[in-house]
Design a protein around this motif. Structure first.
Motif, PDB file in Angstrom:
ATOM      1  N   ALA A 132      -4.216  -0.617   5.769  1.00 36.52           N
ATOM      2  CA  ALA A 132      -3.952  -1.225   4.301  1.00 36.52           C
ATOM      3  C   ALA A 132      -5.233  -1.749   3.703  1.00 36.52           C
ATOM      4  O   ALA A 132      -6.052  -2.228   3.939  1.00 36.52           O
ATOM      5  CB  ALA A 132      -2.820  -2.289   4.683  1.00 36.52           C
ATOM      6  N   HIS A 133      -4.861  -1.755   2.067  1.00 42.16           N
ATOM      7  CA  HIS A 133      -6.075  -2.000   1.411  1.00 42.16           C
ATOM      8  C   HIS A 133      -5.840  -3.427   0.937  1.00 42.16           C
ATOM      9  O   HIS A 133      -4.674  -3.998   0.542  1.00 42.16           O
ATOM     10  CB  HIS A 133      -5.847  -1.066   0.065  1.00 42.16           C
ATOM     11  N   ILE A 134      -7.024  -4.186   0.956  1.00 48.45           N
ATOM     12  CA  ILE A 134      -7.133  -5.399   0.487  1.00 48.45           C
ATOM     13  C   ILE A 134      -7.752  -5.595  -0.938  1.00 48.45           C
ATOM     14  O   ILE A 134      -8.844  -4.937  -0.903  1.00 48.45           O
ATOM     15  CB  ILE A 134      -7.752  -6.246   1.475  1.00 48.45           C
ATOM     16  N   THR A 135      -7.151  -6.336  -2.052  1.00 45.42           N
ATOM     17  CA  THR A 135      -7.740  -6.357  -3.274  1.00 45.42           C
ATOM     18  C   THR A 135      -9.035  -7.211  -3.110  1.00 45.42           C
ATOM     19  O   THR A 135      -9.193  -7.856  -2.149  1.00 45.42           O
ATOM     20  CB  THR A 135      -6.694  -6.747  -4.377  1.00 45.42           C
ATOM     21  N   GLU A 136      -9.599  -7.358  -4.275  1.00 46.76           N
ATOM     22  CA  GLU A 136     -10.883  -8.209  -4.403  1.00 46.76           C
ATOM     23  C   GLU A 136     -10.642  -9.593  -4.066  1.00 46.76           C
ATOM     24  O   GLU A 136      -9.541 -10.098  -4.708  1.00 46.76           O
ATOM     25  CB  GLU A 136     -11.508  -8.026  -5.763  1.00 46.76           C
ATOM     26  N   ARG A 137     -11.315 -10.303  -3.101  1.00 48.79           N
ATOM     27  CA  ARG A 137     -11.149 -11.499  -2.818  1.00 48.79           C
ATOM     28  C   ARG A 137      -9.478 -11.962  -2.276  1.00 48.79           C
ATOM     29  O   ARG A 137      -9.174 -12.977  -2.413  1.00 48.79           O
ATOM     30  CB  ARG A 137     -11.338 -12.519  -4.003  1.00 48.79           C
ATOM     31  N   GLY A 138      -8.838 -10.709  -1.991  1.00 47.31           N
ATOM     32  CA  GLY A 138      -7.407 -11.074  -1.445  1.00 47.31           C
ATOM     33  C   GLY A 138      -6.479 -11.329  -2.503  1.00 47.31           C
ATOM     34  O   GLY A 138      -5.637 -12.331  -1.996  1.00 47.31           O
ATOM     35  N   ARG A 139      -6.956 -11.160  -3.921  1.00 45.04           N
ATOM     36  CA  ARG A 139      -6.045 -11.783  -4.686  1.00 45.04           C
ATOM     37  C   ARG A 139      -4.566 -11.439  -4.619  1.00 45.04           C
ATOM     38  O   ARG A 139      -3.688 -12.308  -5.489  1.00 45.04           O
ATOM     39  CB  ARG A 139      -6.515 -11.466  -6.313  1.00 45.04           C
ATOM     40  N   SER A 140      -4.121 -10.394  -4.418  1.00 44.81           N
ATOM     41  CA  SER A 140      -2.665  -9.832  -4.064  1.00 44.81           C
ATOM     42  C   SER A 140      -2.325 -10.681  -3.078  1.00 44.81           C
ATOM     43  O   SER A 140      -0.726 -10.649  -2.838  1.00 44.81           O
ATOM     44  CB  SER A 140      -2.700  -8.566  -3.728  1.00 44.81           C
ATOM     45  N   LEU A 141      -2.809 -11.605  -2.047  1.00 38.41           N
ATOM     46  CA  LEU A 141      -2.297 -12.360  -1.013  1.00 38.41           C
ATOM     47  C   LEU A 141      -1.979 -13.656  -1.620  1.00 38.41           C
ATOM     48  O   LEU A 141      -2.548 -14.101  -2.369  1.00 38.41           O
ATOM     49  CB  LEU A 141      -2.968 -12.132   0.199  1.00 38.41           C
ATOM     50  N   SER A 142      -1.371 -14.511  -0.836  1.00 38.46           N
ATOM     51  CA  SER A 142      -0.909 -16.162  -1.080  1.00 38.46           C
ATOM     52  C   SER A 142      -2.451 -16.672  -0.499  1.00 38.46           C
ATOM     53  O   SER A 142      -2.974 -16.371   0.439  1.00 38.46           O
ATOM     54  CB  SER A 142       0.464 -16.510  -0.334  1.00 38.46           C
ATOM     55  N   GLY A 143      -2.457 -17.908  -0.812  1.00 34.95           N
ATOM     56  CA  GLY A 143      -3.438 -18.796  -0.199  1.00 34.95           C
ATOM     57  C   GLY A 143      -3.460 -18.618   1.289  1.00 34.95           C
ATOM     58  O   GLY A 143      -4.334 -18.695   2.064  1.00 34.95           O
ATOM     59  N   SER A 149       0.864  -1.146   0.043  1.00 33.20           N
ATOM     60  CA  SER A 149       0.030  -0.009   0.055  1.00 33.20           C
ATOM     61  C   SER A 149       0.903   1.296  -0.022  1.00 33.20           C
ATOM     62  O   SER A 149       2.155   1.348   0.713  1.00 33.20           O
ATOM     63  CB  SER A 149      -0.867  -0.068   1.309  1.00 33.20           C
ATOM     64  N   VAL A 150       0.528   2.184  -0.658  1.00 36.90           N
ATOM     65  CA  VAL A 150       1.313   3.557  -0.769  1.00 36.90           C
ATOM     66  C   VAL A 150       0.862   4.444   0.542  1.00 36.90           C
ATOM     67  O   VAL A 150      -0.535   4.658   0.842  1.00 36.90           O
ATOM     68  CB  VAL A 150       0.981   4.123  -2.083  1.00 36.90           C
ATOM     69  N   ASP A 151       1.721   4.998   1.180  1.00 35.28           N
ATOM     70  CA  ASP A 151       1.480   6.172   2.181  1.00 35.28           C
ATOM     71  C   ASP A 151       0.674   5.453   3.532  1.00 35.28           C
ATOM     72  O   ASP A 151      -0.420   5.946   3.781  1.00 35.28           O
ATOM     73  CB  ASP A 151       1.075   7.240   1.763  1.00 35.28           C
ATOM     74  N   VAL A 152       0.784   4.216   3.614  1.00 27.58           N
ATOM     75  CA  VAL A 152       0.131   3.519   4.654  1.00 27.58           C
ATOM     76  C   VAL A 152       1.227   3.145   5.753  1.00 27.58           C
ATOM     77  O   VAL A 152       1.860   2.195   5.444  1.00 27.58           O
ATOM     78  CB  VAL A 152      -0.851   2.503   4.269  1.00 27.58           C
TER      79      VAL A 152
END
Length: 603
Positions: free
Chosen positions: A475-486, A466-469
């Protein structure tokens, strides 16, 4: 109901026995708005239809060289023009209000039904159909509900104009009165075929939407196995079928539109020809002929609404049928006549406490203890987990909490009492603070839940992404947490479940995507944080099983053994086979070696 007052405090209980009944129920529940649109529609259409009489009066005044009647005709035309403008403005406002409020009511009903059924909804209705109902179908339903009042105003206007022509000029009025029903009803034989083609188009569009939804959901797996092109080809074929069906449907509607243009034109020619003959014979005046001609020409405007109501109904009927099918779904009720405990909906406000008992399998989870359930069939484990939460996929004997049947409790009480986290939990987009903004007892803080779920590295990853957090909670979570691992998504979902602090927490494979070291720490944190609360974990992990107070083996739909992990591992071959994932040959070899060791020791 105005648009600014949405959403409805209570959208009501729909009549979901069929699509037409649902449309009728929606219309009745907007009676005030429908009557308002009808009034403004009558003002608009009658004013439009009165203009020809004003024009005829003006023409006749010119022929008779009467300045007085010409001024009167001008004043009447000005009044009619004002009425047309005012009526059209407020008719449009009322119609759009009816459209949006009807669509919003249906969306609220669908949202309430989805919340009521939970994950069982997509088990009973295809995901693509749910998407189609909640997006395109609600607009088509709103269109028909709104069009009814305008059609009624147009139909009444046609009747009024016919009566007026019969009084004004009986000779030509009879021709118009006889021809208008033919013009209005000529398209009826074409409507069944047009409706069938529209149904086929929407059915194919629904299948294409479902295919697209499944493809997007499984895109990562498809890329892993190289199946993108296969599914793309399937979607291309499905989309081409939709296109062909749409073209066939459009052809039929274009034919209906052509008939709606051709027949009024023929009627107009007949009226003019007959009127000219009457004028030559001196039986009617020139102004009267102009009036009747203009009236027939203007009537083509309200007659267009006959085509629109037919089109809107043919489009909305299958949409309403699909919507009614979803709204008619109910929570499966107990089918066991032996259950004597009953609870009237809304009478119970306190959450029941006690052991969790599933009569169908014999599974018992003692109150305040951590119970692990081992089930060799993952699908059966998922169905059992849903049943423990009071959301069975099929009718059967109800799960009991403290002796109280869950499916007879008010929905909000049942969900407060038991929380089920399935093996594939969903993370909605937004900040971490919003993710954790869930109904909770307040006894467990976000920091405690995150620590128990071992989310330290997840917080670091969210901050870095996240930028400037600076605060991980922002912190921002993308749709369905796709930016994170399982594993990261799994741990965040576990933390969210722990924050709610329900009386009973049911977890289906909560650590299947994490490594063994993290899993061991999660097992310790879960046991510590849920101390004194009833927790049921479906797992085959020895690390979690070893920390459970009680382990139950469910085999072929029945709880066949219980005890500690070590006791079952040593004394129950079926349990050992599931936990160690050994084959039957390996189990036989292990038993043979153990017998050989016993023989050697005895010798």
């Amino acid at each position: 109901m105005q648009i600014q007052d949405l959403p409805y405090p209570d959208p009501g209980v729909p009549d979901a026995r069929s699509g037409p009944r649902l449309l009728w129920w929606l219309w009745r529940n907007q009676l005030g708005g429908q009557l308002k649109a009808l009034a403004w529609g009558l003002l608009h259409f009658v004013a439009v239809s009165a203009l020809p009489f004003c024009v005829g009066l003006a023409v006749q005044a010119v022929v008779d060289r009467s300045g007085e009647r010409l001024a009167l005709a001008g004043a009447l035309m000005l009044s009619c023009g004002t009425a047309v403008a005012v009526g059209d403005t407020f008719l449009h406002r009322a119609a759009v209000t009816n459209w949006i409020t009807a669509a919003a009511r249906v969306q609220q009903l669908l949202a309430r039904k989805a919340a009521e059924l939970g994950s069982t909804l997509t088990r009973r209705v295809a995901a693509g159909e749910v998407v189609a109902v909640s997006t395109g179908d609600v607009e088509k339903i709103g269109w028909f509900v709104e069009a009814v009042s305008r059609f009624t105003a147009a139909a009444l206007t046609v009747v009024i104009v016919c009566i007026g022509l019969l009084v004004y000029q009986p000779s030509l009025g009879v021709v118009v009165a006889a021809g208008l029903p033919v013009v209005a009803l000529a398209v009826l034989p074409l409507l069944p075929r047009a409706t069938r083609r529209a149904d086929v188009q929407r059915e194919k569009a629904g299948r294409a939407t479902e295919l697209a939804s499944d493809t997007v959901a499984g895109l990562r797996v498809l890329r892993g196995i190289g199946g993108e092109e296969l599914f793309l080809d399937r979607y291309r074929r499905a989309s081409q079928e939709v296109r062909h069906a749409a073209v066939r449907s459009a052809r039929m509607w274009s034919l209906i539109s052509a008939v709606q243009v051709l027949l009024p034109g023929l009627l107009l020619i007949a009226v003019v020809w007959y009127g000219v003959q009457l004028a030559r014979q001196g039986r009617i005046a020139v102004g009267e002929l102009v009036t009747v001609y203009s009236a027939v020409m203007v009537l083509s405007y309200p007659l267009q609404h006959f085509e629109e109501i037919a089109m809107s109904y043919s489009f909305s009927r299958p949409s309403a049928t699909r919507t009614a099918r979803v709204l008619s779904l109910r929570r499966p009720a107990t089918a066991d006549p032996g259950d004597t405990a009953t609870v009237a909906d809304g009478n119970l406000t306190e959450v029941p406490r006690g052991e969790l008992h599933d009569p169908a399998t014999g599974l018992v989870a003692p109150a305040g203890r951590l119970t692990a359930v081992v089930c060799g069939d993952p699908d059966a484990a998922g169905r059992l987990a849903e049943r423990l939460g009071g959301h069975p996929t099929e009718p059967g004997r109800s799960v009991l909490l403290g002796g109280m049947p869950l499916d007879r409790l008010p929905l909000h009480v049942a969900r407060t009492a038991v929380l089920v986290q399935d093996k594939d939990p969903v993370l909605l987009s937004g900040t971490l603070r919003e993710l954790f903004d869930v109904p909770a007892s307040g006894a467990v803080s976000a920091d405690e839940a995150l620590a128990a779920a071992q989310c330290e590295d997840v917080l670091d990853a969210l901050v870095e992404g996240s930028v400037d957090v600076a605060d991980p909670m922002d912190a921002h979570i993308t749709e369905r947490g796709r930016s994170l691992s399982g594993g990261q998504r799994q741990r965040l979902a576990l933390a969210r479940s722990l924050i709610t602090d329900p009386e009973v927490l049911v977890l289906d494979e909560p650590t299947s995507a994490v490594d063994s070291h993290t899993e061991a720490r999660i097992a310790d944190g879960l046991r510590r944080l849920r101390s004194g609360r009833t927790t049921v974990v479906f797992t085959s992990s020895p690390l979690l099983l070893d920390r459970a107070d009680r382990v139950v083996l469910v085999h072929e739909g029945e709880a066949v053994a219980s005890g500690t992990h070590r006791e079952l591992f040593d004394g129950e071959p079926r349990y050992r086979a599931v936990v160690t994932r050994e084959t039957d040959d390996e189990g036989v070899l292990r038993d043979a070696l153990r017998e050989l060791e016993e023989i050697e020791e005895s010798a």
